[in-house]
Write a protein that holds these residues in place. Sequence first.
Motif: not given
Length: 266
Positions: A149-153, A204-211, A225-236
Motif C-alpha cells: 500500500l502507498s498513500v496518494s500524492k 491512496g484512494a482517499v486523501d484525508i479522513c477524520a472522526e 496501516v496508515v503510517t506504514e503506507a506512508g501516511g500520517t495518523f494523529t488526533g485532532l
Amino acid sequence: MPDYHDDLRLAHVLADAADAQTMDRFKALDLKVETKPDMTPVSEADKAAEELIRTSLKRTRPRDAILGEEYGVEGTGPRRWVIDPIDGTKNYVRGVPVWATLISLMEAGEGGYQPVVGVVSAPALGRRWWAAKGGGAYTGRSLTSASRLSVSKVSRVEDASFAYSSLTGWEEQGRLDGFMDLTRAVWRTRAYGDFWPYMMVAEGAVDICAEPELSLWDMAATAIVVTEAGGTFTGLDGRPGPHSGNAAASNGLLHDELLGHLNQRY
C-alpha cells in the motif's frame, strides 16, 4: 528493529477465526442484539469473536496483556493486544457489509503504548489490510498474496477526496463549522464510515479522513496501516498515534490543512 513477523502471522490466524465466526452470524434472522450503557449496540457476534480471540491469545501469548471493546483489559506488561471484534456493529446488525475485525499489537514506548502490528479484516467486503512496524503496509488475501500500500500524492486540498463517518459528533464538539468549511474546500466528500476511510487513505484512494470521537480499539490497527503506507495518523490535536480520543489521517501532504480546518484555524 524487532521482527514482528510471527506476531503478524498470529494476527492473521486470529482474523481468520474471527471472520469465520462473524460471517456465520451475519444477516442471521435470530441474531441477538443488546444496548450497552453508552447506548451503542453489541451483538452476540461481537462477544463471541472477542472471546475467541482472547482464548487464542491466552494460549499462544500468555505473557501479553489484552484490551478489547467488550471485555476490557486483562493482564499487564510491555506488550498489549488491542481488539475491536466488530468495528461497524450498527452496519453488521442491519446487514450492511462495511464492518471489520481490528486486531493490533501495541508495545510500551515513549509516549505510551504504540501499535507495532495491525490487521483490519472485512470479510463481507472480501478485503483485508495489514502492517507491521518497519515492514510496510499491505492488502490481499494472505501474507503470501498481497500488494503493498502507498498513500496518494495529492498535495492541494481542492484536489482532495475527504471521507468521514457522520455529522453528529462534529456538531456535539462545536467543530461543525470547521468541518463544513473543509467539505466546501475539497474536491469530493463521501461518508464511508468506520475503518474503511483509513484503509482507503492507506491505499491512496482517499486523501484525508477524520472522526471526532473514537476509542483506542477503533484506531490502533488502522493507525499503523496508515503510517506504514506512508501516511500520517494523529488526533485532532496533532498528537501522533491513536491516543487522542479522535483521529485525523492523511497522505501527509495535506495533514496541516486537514487539522487547520477541523480546528478552525482557516
